[in-house]
Every structure is written in C-alpha cells, then in structure tokens.
Motif scaffolding. Sequence first.
Motif, PDB file in Angstrom:
ATOM      1  N   TYR A  31       0.835  -1.204   0.000  1.00 29.04           N
ATOM      2  CA  TYR A  31       0.000   0.000   0.000  1.00 29.04           C
ATOM      3  C   TYR A  31       0.870   1.255   0.000  1.00 29.04           C
ATOM      4  CZ  TYR A  31      -3.496   3.458   1.380  1.00 29.04           C
ATOM      5  OH  TYR A  31      -4.308   4.564   1.417  1.00 29.04           O
ATOM      6  N   LEU A  32       1.918   1.254   0.827  1.00 30.09           N
ATOM      7  CA  LEU A  32       2.809   2.407   0.922  1.00 30.09           C
ATOM      8  C   LEU A  32       3.479   2.681  -0.425  1.00 30.09           C
ATOM      9  CD1 LEU A  32       4.277   4.583   2.552  1.00 30.09           C
ATOM     10  CD2 LEU A  32       5.948   2.840   3.245  1.00 30.09           C
ATOM     11  N   ASN A  33       3.982   1.630  -1.067  1.00 38.06           N
ATOM     12  CA  ASN A  33       4.648   1.805  -2.367  1.00 38.06           C
ATOM     13  C   ASN A  33       3.669   2.279  -3.440  1.00 38.06           C
ATOM     14  OD1 ASN A  33       7.249   1.222  -1.560  1.00 38.06           O
ATOM     15  ND2 ASN A  33       7.064  -0.984  -1.980  1.00 38.06           N
ATOM     16  N   LEU A  34       2.417   1.769  -3.390  1.00 38.13           N
ATOM     17  CA  LEU A  34       1.416   2.194  -4.372  1.00 38.13           C
ATOM     18  C   LEU A  34       1.141   3.696  -4.230  1.00 38.13           C
ATOM     19  CD1 LEU A  34      -0.683   1.639  -6.547  1.00 38.13           C
ATOM     20  CD2 LEU A  34      -2.312   1.049  -4.720  1.00 38.13           C
ATOM     21  N   VAL A  91       4.134   5.635  -5.613  1.00 41.09           N
ATOM     22  CA  VAL A  91       4.158   5.626  -7.078  1.00 41.09           C
ATOM     23  C   VAL A  91       3.081   6.584  -7.625  1.00 41.09           C
ATOM     24  CG1 VAL A  91       3.644   4.214  -9.117  1.00 41.09           C
ATOM     25  CG2 VAL A  91       5.193   3.355  -7.355  1.00 41.09           C
ATOM     26  N   ASN A  92       1.895   6.573  -7.006  1.00 40.03           N
ATOM     27  CA  ASN A  92       0.848   7.506  -7.430  1.00 40.03           C
ATOM     28  C   ASN A  92       1.298   8.959  -7.262  1.00 40.03           C
ATOM     29  OD1 ASN A  92      -1.012   5.580  -8.211  1.00 40.03           O
ATOM     30  ND2 ASN A  92      -2.001   5.484  -6.196  1.00 40.03           N
ATOM     31  N   VAL A 115      10.466  -0.171  -8.118  1.00 38.16           N
ATOM     32  CA  VAL A 115       9.089  -0.212  -7.602  1.00 38.16           C
ATOM     33  C   VAL A 115       8.113   0.340  -8.641  1.00 38.16           C
ATOM     34  CG1 VAL A 115       7.527   0.714  -5.836  1.00 38.16           C
ATOM     35  CG2 VAL A 115       9.810  -0.078  -5.197  1.00 38.16           C
ATOM     36  N   PHE A 116       8.489   1.421  -9.308  1.00 34.43           N
ATOM     37  CA  PHE A 116       7.620   2.034 -10.314  1.00 34.43           C
ATOM     38  C   PHE A 116       7.293   1.037 -11.420  1.00 34.43           C
ATOM     39  CE2 PHE A 116       6.181   4.688 -13.724  1.00 34.43           C
ATOM     40  CZ  PHE A 116       5.652   5.831 -13.140  1.00 34.43           C
ATOM     41  N   LYS A 117       8.328   0.309 -11.903  1.00 35.42           N
ATOM     42  CA  LYS A 117       8.092  -0.632 -12.996  1.00 35.42           C
ATOM     43  C   LYS A 117       7.325  -1.856 -12.520  1.00 35.42           C
ATOM     44  CE  LYS A 117      10.249  -2.661 -17.028  1.00 35.42           C
ATOM     45  NZ  LYS A 117      11.474  -2.782 -17.846  1.00 35.42           N
ATOM     46  N   ASP A 118       7.613  -2.294 -11.279  1.00 29.66           N
ATOM     47  CA  ASP A 118       6.888  -3.454 -10.750  1.00 29.66           C
ATOM     48  C   ASP A 118       5.386  -3.169 -10.664  1.00 29.66           C
ATOM     49  OD1 ASP A 118       9.191  -4.905 -10.481  1.00 29.66           O
ATOM     50  OD2 ASP A 118       9.437  -4.526  -8.326  1.00 29.66           O
TER      51      ASP A 118
END
Length: 513
Positions: A458-461, A464-465, A496-499
């Motif tokens: 959730y934190l990474n999402l 990225v947003n 992380v962005f590409k994942d």
Amino acid sequence: MKMITLAIVDDDMVSRSSIKKYLENSDRYEIVMEFIDGKGLLDWLKNNSVDILLCDMRMSEMDGVELMRALHLLYEYIPIIAISSFDDFYYVRGSLRNGAANYLLKHELTREYLESVLDKVCDQYNIHPSENRIYKKRGYVALCRNDFETSKIKTLCEQDILDFEFGKIGIIVISPDIKIKSGVNILEFKQDICKVILDMISQILGDKYSYIANITDSYNIVLLVSFGLERSTLIIINTIHSIASRLYRMSVRMLDTTLYIICSDTYESIESAMEAQESIQKKIEDKFYNGANKIIYDAVTAKIKYKDSEFERTFLDQLEFEIQNNINNVKKTVEEIFYKLEEGRYSQVIVRETAEKILELLRVYKLTDATMFDDAKLRMKYFDLFTQYRELVEDFMKKILTDNKKRYSAAIEVVIAYINNNISEDISLEDCAGIANIGYTVLSREFRAETGMRFVEYLNLQRVNKAKSLLIRGSISMKEVVKKSGFRNYNYFFKVFKDITGETPSDFLNKKI
C-alpha cells in the motif's frame, strides 16, 4: 420667530395624537400636516414643503421603507425620522439603512425624548428657524459617480446645499468585510451595510466636521472630511485615526462586521483630494492579500504588484490526473496550488479563474453536483479576499474526501491518514503502529485484512501515485520527484515504479505527453 415645520405619516391615531400633544406648546417645532398613509403625503409634497418628516414604519397601504425610498428619490434633502413600535435592533437598523436620519421608539416616547431626537436632526442637517429655511447639509452622500466630482461638489456649495470648507481635507476609504453566504442577495446586503456605515459616519462627525461620501461600484465608501482652517497636520492625522477607529468599533458592535480602512494624509484643496482618493481607492484592492480587519495608512503602504499571466496549467493537469485516478494527494495538490497563487501574487481575476477550474474538475468527474458548482461560482463573484477562494475550495475538498472516504477501523484510518500526510518522509510499519497505539504484528494483519494489501504494498502504491502526479506536472526534476514521493534512491524508485505500473517513469511520462 419662524418655527421648524413637521409632518407626521402614521395610520395610528393614538400615536399621532401623542406627538401633537407633546409639541403643542413648543416654541421651536410646529406640526403643519398629518397623514394616515404615504400616498397622501406624496400628493401634498407636490405643492408644499416641510422641514422634517416623522414616518411610521408599519402602515397598511405603503410601509415606511417603501415611503422612505420614494421620498429620497423625489425629495433628497428632507430628513426623515422613523417611528417604530418595535424595540428591536435589526428593525431599527432597517430604517437607518433606508435613509432615516434618526428613529423614535413609541413605547419610550416622552416630550424630552421627542425634542431630543428632533434637536439632533436639526443639528445634523443644519436646520434653523429663520425666514428662509436652510437644507444646507454638513454631510453629503454622492449617490452616483457623476455626483462625486469636483465641479459637482463646488456647485452644491455655491447653491448653499452643502456646507463643505475647501481647507485641509482628509480621506478615509472604507471596505466592509462581508461574509458571503448562500441564499443571500449579496448586492442588496452590501448596499444595506454601506448605508448603515454612512449613518455611523454621520453620528461620529456630527456637526463638528463637514464631509462628502460616495459608495463606489465595488461597495466601498470614500469619505472626504473637511478640517477647515486647522493648521496642525498632527492634530488632523490623529483625528482621522480617531474617526477610523471609532467607526471600526461601532461596526463590530452594531453590525458584527469588521472593516478594512485606509487613512490618508491631508490635502490643501478639493482638486488634490479628489485626485488622491482615486489613487487610494486602487490600494483597496490590496485587501485581497493583506487580509480583512485592518486600519492602514496610505503614506506607509506600498501598492502590491499583481501577476496577470495565466497560472501554470501543469498544476491543474496534475490535479486532474489525481482526481481521475482516485489518488490520495488531491487535497495537498490543491493546497500547493493556492500556495503558489499567493506566493506569486496572482491577480484576483487569475485566482478566481483557477478556483473555478478546480471546481469544474470536481464537477466533470462527478465529485460535486451542478447546483453546488453554480452556487460557488455565484458567490465567488463577490469575494474580495484571497482566503475566501481558498477556504471555499478547501470546504469542497473536505466534503468530497469525507463522502468518498472508505470506512476502515479507527486504527487503520489513522495509519492511512498518516501515510497520505507524510508520503515524502520515512514511514515504517513500526512507526505507524506506535501512532495507532497497537502492536505492529496486529497492525500488519489488520491492515491486510481491511485494505487487501500488505502495508509495504500500500505504501509503495501511494508513493508511485505521488510520483505519477509529479511527473504529470513536468516542471519538477527527476531528483525532486524521487525525493517528494518518499523513495530513498533512484534504483529502488525505478524498480518499484516498474513493478507496479509495468513501465519506467520515462515511458509513463512520454505516453502522457
């Protein structure tokens, strides 16, 4: 000796009789006519005249408000005393703002009270018993722009209509701080407030200083005060400050309204004063950023230079992307837009246009309905403060975020709010557990159960947003994008962005372009 003549308009016979009885032995005042309705008075005035009118506020055929409006259109200089049965401030204020020189309360009526009010009106309008009645006023309100000109003022003085000495003149410009509410006729409300303030000015200045006032198209008041042959500039400046301060206090006490006031130096002629008031009027627009509720001085206040170029479209592109994709940074982006507007000293026109564009985005993506949108646009037409635009949009955002908020448990909502508000900072599961006051293993389990994602996912999402919205803006370097979205280094950010998106930041940006 010639008497001061009065006429009464009141459909209550008892009230008329009481007033006549109190004045029957007066050696100063004489009641020459009485009427039970306004129509009879208006017909009589076509061929007759009177010094002062006493007018009841509640009559069946034509009420006092309607009559006063008609009288001031036809017989501008006749003073009117309103008679009221209601000891209610708002009712009395209504008579004052419609042009009453003073008022009488029926239940308090005595000979002393009646004569006191009549005497005050005579002093205010400079009415004296003599062979030739004088309507020479120490206070004159120019009802339109054409009347507020040097030539017009001089003509009024030459005709003995206005008593204004062309000695030293001080200027006070007053802007009422109006709270714009839904469902209120804003123009009428502003006009009424200005009329009451003019009555306050008359009370403050009394017969000591003559003055000229004008209500501008923007519903500000320009006041010129004559100090005659007073030689001391210091005394005049202190008096101007005293007038402004007293007016401010009366407005707060009687109207629950603060004022933005600019006080001037003194001017030696009506020509120089009229030229100066135009310059001072332009400074009133600086209230937009200076804020309401102030008394300032023209001599020490520089004019703000406004930026009239269009606000950067990329900020609105970023906001639209966030709204379209339900990204949690919307509130912060709006705050940043208004910060940039204020920092750049953008003109009120640009601020209004930008605020309307933000609300239009909310309407297009069905986050607000057309009725709310139209009401907001109407209210914004009458704003005169930067904070009014910002607070209106922030209120919309607050309502939208509340209406669209997913309902999690209290602990998870605290954590999500913390993430959204601190996305650029280091955030760990342990820190969030401490903020939510639960164990980190419990938080990890409950967070996944309620959101469908592990905490780090959730934190990474969200990061990225945030990065996506910053890339949309385009004017931020990749280094700043990485930092503002909370990633520690480039490599981890790209991974992380590409994942999550299946593409690199550059691919995403090129696709958007």
